[in-house]
Design a protein around this motif. Structure first.
Motif, PDB file in Angstrom:
ATOM      1  N   MET A 199       0.691  -0.617  -0.470  1.00  0.00           N
ATOM      2  CA  MET A 199      -0.397  -0.035   0.214  1.00  0.00           C
ATOM      3  C   MET A 199       1.213   0.810   0.215  1.00  0.00           C
ATOM      4  SD  MET A 199      -2.974   0.950  -0.373  1.00  0.00           S
ATOM      5  CE  MET A 199      -4.873  -0.758   0.289  1.00  0.00           C
ATOM      6  N   ALA A 200       2.358   1.419   0.454  1.00  0.00           N
ATOM      7  CA  ALA A 200       2.684   1.966   0.705  1.00  0.00           C
ATOM      8  C   ALA A 200       3.545   2.170  -1.054  1.00  0.00           C
ATOM      9  CB  ALA A 200       3.447   2.278   1.790  1.00  0.00           C
ATOM     10  N   GLY A 201       3.745   1.120  -1.584  1.00  0.00           N
ATOM     11  CA  GLY A 201       4.045   1.412  -2.678  1.00  0.00           C
ATOM     12  C   GLY A 201       3.115   2.231  -3.026  1.00  0.00           C
ATOM     13  N   GLY A 202       1.804   1.866  -3.399  1.00  0.00           N
ATOM     14  CA  GLY A 202       0.368   2.306  -3.672  1.00  0.00           C
ATOM     15  C   GLY A 202       0.448   3.651  -3.791  1.00  0.00           C
ATOM     16  N   VAL A 203       0.775   4.284  -2.976  1.00  0.00           N
ATOM     17  CA  VAL A 203       0.606   5.593  -2.586  1.00  0.00           C
ATOM     18  C   VAL A 203       2.133   5.903  -2.928  1.00  0.00           C
ATOM     19  CG1 VAL A 203       1.320   7.005  -1.257  1.00  0.00           C
ATOM     20  CG2 VAL A 203      -0.247   5.099   0.070  1.00  0.00           C
ATOM     21  N   VAL A 204       3.041   5.814  -3.433  1.00  0.00           N
ATOM     22  CA  VAL A 204       4.046   6.071  -4.375  1.00  0.00           C
ATOM     23  C   VAL A 204       3.458   6.114  -5.674  1.00  0.00           C
ATOM     24  CG1 VAL A 204       6.118   6.113  -5.282  1.00  0.00           C
ATOM     25  CG2 VAL A 204       5.795   5.976  -2.428  1.00  0.00           C
ATOM     26  N   GLN A 205       3.145   4.975  -6.161  1.00  0.00           N
ATOM     27  CA  GLN A 205       2.441   5.407  -7.954  1.00  0.00           C
ATOM     28  C   GLN A 205       1.275   6.357  -7.678  1.00  0.00           C
ATOM     29  OE1 GLN A 205       4.029   3.410 -10.152  1.00  0.00           O
ATOM     30  NE2 GLN A 205       4.727   2.443  -8.311  1.00  0.00           N
ATOM     31  N   ILE A 206       0.495   6.635  -6.795  1.00  0.00           N
ATOM     32  CA  ILE A 206      -0.364   8.343  -6.957  1.00  0.00           C
ATOM     33  C   ILE A 206      -0.027   9.612  -7.026  1.00  0.00           C
ATOM     34  CG2 ILE A 206      -2.292   8.984  -5.778  1.00  0.00           C
ATOM     35  CD1 ILE A 206      -3.206   6.471  -6.732  1.00  0.00           C
ATOM     36  N   LEU A 207       1.371   9.444  -5.884  1.00  0.00           N
ATOM     37  CA  LEU A 207       2.289  10.269  -6.153  1.00  0.00           C
ATOM     38  C   LEU A 207       2.631  10.913  -7.321  1.00  0.00           C
ATOM     39  CD1 LEU A 207       3.689  12.737  -4.436  1.00  0.00           C
ATOM     40  CD2 LEU A 207       5.499  10.798  -4.566  1.00  0.00           C
ATOM     41  N   GLY A 208       3.305   9.246  -8.401  1.00  0.00           N
ATOM     42  CA  GLY A 208       3.649  10.083  -9.125  1.00  0.00           C
ATOM     43  C   GLY A 208       3.398  10.141 -10.973  1.00  0.00           C
ATOM     44  N   MET A 209       1.927   9.937 -10.262  1.00  0.00           N
ATOM     45  CA  MET A 209       1.215  10.627 -11.322  1.00  0.00           C
ATOM     46  C   MET A 209       0.785  11.852 -11.558  1.00  0.00           C
ATOM     47  SD  MET A 209      -2.572   7.910 -11.213  1.00  0.00           S
ATOM     48  CE  MET A 209      -1.875   6.007 -11.093  1.00  0.00           C
ATOM     49  N   GLY A 210       0.825  12.385 -10.039  1.00  0.00           N
ATOM     50  CA  GLY A 210       1.822  14.177  -9.979  1.00  0.00           C
ATOM     51  C   GLY A 210       2.454  14.459 -10.795  1.00  0.00           C
ATOM     52  N   THR A 211       3.473  14.129  -9.928  1.00  0.00           N
ATOM     53  CA  THR A 211       5.150  14.393 -10.159  1.00  0.00           C
ATOM     54  C   THR A 211       5.495  14.186 -11.662  1.00  0.00           C
ATOM     55  OG1 THR A 211       6.012  12.062  -9.487  1.00  0.00           O
ATOM     56  CG2 THR A 211       5.931  14.262  -7.832  1.00  0.00           C
ATOM     57  N   ASP A 212       4.600  12.617 -12.638  1.00  0.00           N
ATOM     58  CA  ASP A 212       5.473  12.680 -14.130  1.00  0.00           C
ATOM     59  C   ASP A 212       4.489  14.139 -15.079  1.00  0.00           C
ATOM     60  OD1 ASP A 212       6.337  10.048 -13.565  1.00  0.00           O
ATOM     61  OD2 ASP A 212       4.364   8.638 -14.349  1.00  0.00           O
ATOM     62  N   ARG A 213       3.304  14.319 -14.382  1.00  0.00           N
ATOM     63  CA  ARG A 213       2.654  15.633 -14.965  1.00  0.00           C
ATOM     64  C   ARG A 213       3.780  16.937 -14.226  1.00  0.00           C
ATOM     65  NH1 ARG A 213      -0.008  12.884 -18.229  1.00  0.00           N
ATOM     66  NH2 ARG A 213      -1.073  14.627 -18.715  1.00  0.00           N
ATOM     67  N   PRO A 253      -4.663  20.566 -14.819  1.00  0.00           N
ATOM     68  CA  PRO A 253      -4.044  21.823 -15.774  1.00  0.00           C
ATOM     69  C   PRO A 253      -2.504  21.320 -15.878  1.00  0.00           C
ATOM     70  CG  PRO A 253      -4.239  23.844 -15.065  1.00  0.00           C
ATOM     71  CD  PRO A 253      -5.072  22.669 -14.280  1.00  0.00           C
ATOM     72  N   ASP A 254      -1.873  20.645 -16.955  1.00  0.00           N
ATOM     73  CA  ASP A 254      -0.672  20.239 -16.573  1.00  0.00           C
ATOM     74  C   ASP A 254       1.305  20.754 -16.227  1.00  0.00           C
ATOM     75  OD1 ASP A 254      -1.433  17.560 -16.882  1.00  0.00           O
ATOM     76  OD2 ASP A 254      -1.133  17.376 -19.379  1.00  0.00           O
ATOM     77  N   GLY A 255       1.912  20.673 -15.814  1.00  0.00           N
ATOM     78  CA  GLY A 255       3.204  21.155 -15.841  1.00  0.00           C
ATOM     79  C   GLY A 255       4.129  21.162 -16.913  1.00  0.00           C
ATOM     80  N   VAL A 256       5.480  20.387 -16.269  1.00  0.00           N
ATOM     81  CA  VAL A 256       6.252  20.302 -17.393  1.00  0.00           C
ATOM     82  C   VAL A 256       6.375  18.472 -17.301  1.00  0.00           C
ATOM     83  CG1 VAL A 256       8.836  19.959 -18.297  1.00  0.00           C
ATOM     84  CG2 VAL A 256       7.248  21.782 -17.492  1.00  0.00           C
ATOM     85  N   LEU A 257       6.032  17.637 -18.497  1.00  0.00           N
ATOM     86  CA  LEU A 257       6.299  16.870 -18.339  1.00  0.00           C
ATOM     87  C   LEU A 257       7.371  15.842 -18.296  1.00  0.00           C
ATOM     88  CD1 LEU A 257       3.327  15.712 -20.755  1.00  0.00           C
ATOM     89  CD2 LEU A 257       3.039  15.940 -19.012  1.00  0.00           C
ATOM     90  N   ILE A 258       7.655  15.223 -17.424  1.00  0.00           N
ATOM     91  CA  ILE A 258       8.925  13.744 -17.327  1.00  0.00           C
ATOM     92  C   ILE A 258       9.224  13.954 -18.458  1.00  0.00           C
ATOM     93  CG2 ILE A 258       7.789  11.782 -17.369  1.00  0.00           C
ATOM     94  CD1 ILE A 258       9.791  10.605 -15.106  1.00  0.00           C
ATOM     95  N   PRO A 259      10.332  13.770 -18.891  1.00  0.00           N
ATOM     96  CA  PRO A 259      10.922  13.434 -20.005  1.00  0.00           C
ATOM     97  C   PRO A 259      10.624  11.945 -21.398  1.00  0.00           C
ATOM     98  CG  PRO A 259      12.656  13.781 -18.965  1.00  0.00           C
ATOM     99  CD  PRO A 259      11.479  14.461 -18.534  1.00  0.00           C
ATOM    100  N   ALA A 260      10.525  11.542 -21.825  1.00  0.00           N
ATOM    101  CA  ALA A 260       9.925   9.963 -21.984  1.00  0.00           C
ATOM    102  C   ALA A 260      11.835   9.517 -22.299  1.00  0.00           C
ATOM    103  CB  ALA A 260       9.804   9.396 -23.515  1.00  0.00           C
ATOM    104  N   THR A 261      12.293   8.409 -22.406  1.00  0.00           N
ATOM    105  CA  THR A 261      12.598   7.659 -22.117  1.00  0.00           C
ATOM    106  C   THR A 261      13.690   7.149 -23.401  1.00  0.00           C
ATOM    107  OG1 THR A 261      12.933   6.214 -19.429  1.00  0.00           O
ATOM    108  CG2 THR A 261      14.759   5.532 -21.645  1.00  0.00           C
ATOM    109  N   ARG A 262      12.481   6.822 -24.460  1.00  0.00           N
ATOM    110  CA  ARG A 262      12.392   6.408 -25.826  1.00  0.00           C
ATOM    111  C   ARG A 262      11.653   6.906 -26.724  1.00  0.00           C
ATOM    112  NH1 ARG A 262      10.776   4.011 -30.210  1.00  0.00           N
ATOM    113  NH2 ARG A 262       9.208   3.193 -28.823  1.00  0.00           N
ATOM    114  N   ARG A 263      11.374   8.171 -26.460  1.00  0.00           N
ATOM    115  CA  ARG A 263       9.553   8.428 -27.148  1.00  0.00           C
ATOM    116  C   ARG A 263       9.713   7.993 -28.827  1.00  0.00           C
ATOM    117  NH1 ARG A 263       6.442  13.056 -26.452  1.00  0.00           N
ATOM    118  NH2 ARG A 263       5.497  13.918 -28.029  1.00  0.00           N
ATOM    119  N   GLY A 264       8.161   7.655 -28.579  1.00  0.00           N
ATOM    120  CA  GLY A 264       7.893   6.597 -29.658  1.00  0.00           C
ATOM    121  C   GLY A 264       7.309   7.847 -31.231  1.00  0.00           C
ATOM    122  N   ARG A 265       7.302   7.213 -31.869  1.00  0.00           N
ATOM    123  CA  ARG A 265       6.915   8.076 -33.008  1.00  0.00           C
ATOM    124  C   ARG A 265       5.327   8.210 -33.640  1.00  0.00           C
ATOM    125  NH1 ARG A 265       8.205   3.859 -38.210  1.00  0.00           N
ATOM    126  NH2 ARG A 265       9.895   3.047 -36.876  1.00  0.00           N
TER     127      ARG A 265
END
Length: 562
Positions: free
Chosen positions: A103-117, A356-368
């Motif tokens: 569940m602590a890992g789940g909390v981090v995933q919810i956090l990541g949904m915001g920091t990714d954006r 509203p989104d901010g600066v999105l986390i950069p992709a490791t390999r942006r697809g075409r």
């Protein structure tokens, strides 16, 4: 994202993980070790892990095939410590450790949904805290049930699929499908619907994006990437179950599975409409502002390049809710509020997407096939009123859910928390008595375990089925004393206990779930008369809610040959 920001992001996630983990471990210790408030399914998984290590016939298949295996398997390291600290199994604290970590890992995933954006940190932490300290999340992050790992894997998958929608980076599909979806099925059967929904969404998205390339081939590859491992887990677990037990889907066909339990309980089956209504009410209790949040997301995303990210949580989390709703409406599962718990991370995810989104986390390999991105940093600060408004909408769930957990009609497994959180010794009502009997769960079984330990019995002395007996074996420091159904010679010893050194039979009434108890199946009159093979030595009334009155029979001496 600069390296400095990456380091800051990792530190934040680690700190949030540690705080959440500490809270869930503390709550689990307080509830289960200090107060003995243990849910049956959680203790059953602990007993399964214990059987794989310390039973008289230790082997991995002893975990069983009614539940999917991951929740019991990950407890094995903690169960190894039970000889040093018996509460690991007796009070199911190994289950607490499992659910707290997930569940602590789940909390981090919810956090990541915001920091990714790239959302404002204060807003991200507010939504994360509201999710982490929602009373249902706290309870199921601390009690050893399967909800915590399921939320973790589903949130991990949703987070990575959202980013895939934005940047078409294949690494996200590998993480979401290759790891999260596959492990989710080994946690909960609900995940099969999520695997199918994710495959449909990814396949359709790629098919629409991949032009003028060969659409079908690319869509098929992406679908296999995200849903193939989950399908492999589905087939592999069914094959293993069939090879070992003769039943591919024991949860649905076995005498110990859900269908059998429902039939044995004698509960009246609701109509399809009533079942759908029940499920809708439960979802509303857990996510009362789900519709407004979805509307805010729709308004925010409409006509913008990243509008499709909204489909991910609706498809993946929504598939789990649809699966549970249909299962209950068709009479194949139980009226439990917890089955709809993914409505909470669904709301949290929508809260991250409704601003509203901010600066999105950069992709490791942006697809075409990644859609064009708006210029970063243009919109996020224009309408700051959106952030507190959406946070307030999401916050409504906390008091509503807390109230709903006290409603026995919808939350039969949670409402007894009142006996622990707000004890009232002067209340003699039927409801309060029921609350206290649930809160004192498995105390009788622990007493039975202590009594049998005091007899200093040799190995293989007591036969019991794990329909109810799992609570006795989990509480015992001598699990090798018991002969249980996962033992390879269980049937042989059950058929002839007198000549195989068995000294006691631990019996339950042949009513309700006791109908499926192996001792009652083999000896229908055992509980009442001893079935001419044993003599009643002790009857133990049970102080737990819906738990049986036990009878301990001493096996008769074998007849001397003539």
């Amino acid at each position: 994202m600069t390296e400095k920001l990456r380091v800051s992001d990792r530190r934040l996630k680690f700190a949030v993980f540690l705080v959440a983990l500490a809270v869930y471990l503390a709550v689990g210790y307080w509830l289960q070790v200090r107060h003995g408030f243990i849910l049956g399914d959680a203790l059953s998984r602990v007993s399964a892990a214990q059987s794989a290590l310390f039973s008289r016939d230790p082997h991995l298949a002893a975990i069983g095939f009614i539940f999917t295996p991951l929740t019991a398997m990950v407890q094995i390291p903690a169960v190894l410590l039970s000889p040093l600290w018996p509460e690991m199994t007796e009070r199911a604290f190994s289950g607490t450790i499992m659910s707290a970590v997930f569940m602590a890992g789940g909390v981090v995933q919810i956090l990541g949904m915001g920091t990714d954006r790239g959302l404002p940190r204060g807003y991200v932490l507010a939504i994360t805290a509201l999710f982490a300290f929602n009373p249902m999340i706290v309870f199921y992050g601390s009690n050893g049930m399967s909800e915590a790992p399921f939320i973790f894997f589903m949130s991990w998958a949703v987070r990575r699929l959202i980013m895939w929608m934005v940047d078409d980076d294949v690494h996200h599909l590998v993480a979401a499908g290759g790891i999260a979806m596959g492990l989710a099925y080994l946690t909960r059967y609900d995940a099969v619907a999520c695997v199918a929904a994710a495959g449909l969404l990814v396949g359709a998205t790629t098919y629409l994006r991949a032009k003028p390339e060969p659409r079908f081939r690319r869509a098929l590859l992406d679908t296999l990437l995200v849903s193939g491992p989950g399908f492999a887990a589905f087939v592999g677990w069914a094959a293993a179950s069939w090879l070992i037990t003769g039943e591919a889907f024991a949860q649905f066909t076995s005498q110990y599975g859900n269908a059998a339990i429902l039939a044995q309980s004698g509960q009246p089956t609701e109509t399809f409409t009533a079942g759908m209504t029940f499920a809708l009410v439960c979802i509303t209790f857990l996510a009362p502002t789900l519709a407004p949040l979805a509307l805010c997301c729709g308004i925010r995303r409409y006509g913008r390049p990243n509008w499709s990210v909204l489909l991910v949580p609706l498809f993946v989390y929504g598939a789990a809710l649809a699966f549970q709703t249909f299962s209950y409406a068709t009479g194949s599962t139980f009226p439990f509020l917890r089955f709809y718990i993914v409505a909470i991370p669904l709301s949290a995810c929508l809260a991250m997407l409704a601003v509203p989104d901010g600066v999105l986390i950069p992709a490791t390999r942006r697809g075409r096939y990644a859609p064009p991105q708006p210029d970063p940093g243009q919109e996020p600060r224009r309408r700051s009123v959106v952030y507190p408004l959406v946070a307030a909408l999401f916050a409504v769930a906390v008091p509503v859910t807390a109230w709903a957990m006290g409603q026995p009609r919808y939350a039969p497994q949670e409402y007894a928390l009142g006996a622990v959180l707000a004890p009232d010794p002067d209340d003699v009502s039927v409801r309060k008595a029921t609350e206290h009997s649930i809160a004192a769960s498995f105390g009788t079984e622990r007493q039975i375990a202590r009594y049998l330990e005091g007899l200093n019995l040799p190995e293989s002395s007591v036969i019991t089925d794990t329909v109810y007996g799992f609570a006795v074996t989990a509480a015992s420091s001598q699990p090798e004393t018991f002969v249980v159904p996962s033992d390879s010679d269980f049937v042989a010893l059950l058929n002839d206990p007198e000549n195989n050194g068995v000294e006691y039979l631990l019996a339950v009434p042949p009513t309700g779930r006791g109908i499926s108890d192996a001792l009652n199946v083999r000896y229908p009159t055992l509980y009442e008369t001893g079935a001419d093979i044993a003599t009643l030595e002790l009857e133990i009334p049970n102080d737990g809610d819906s738990q049986p009155t036990w009878r301990l029979y001493r096996v008769n001496e074998p007849m001397a040959p003539r």
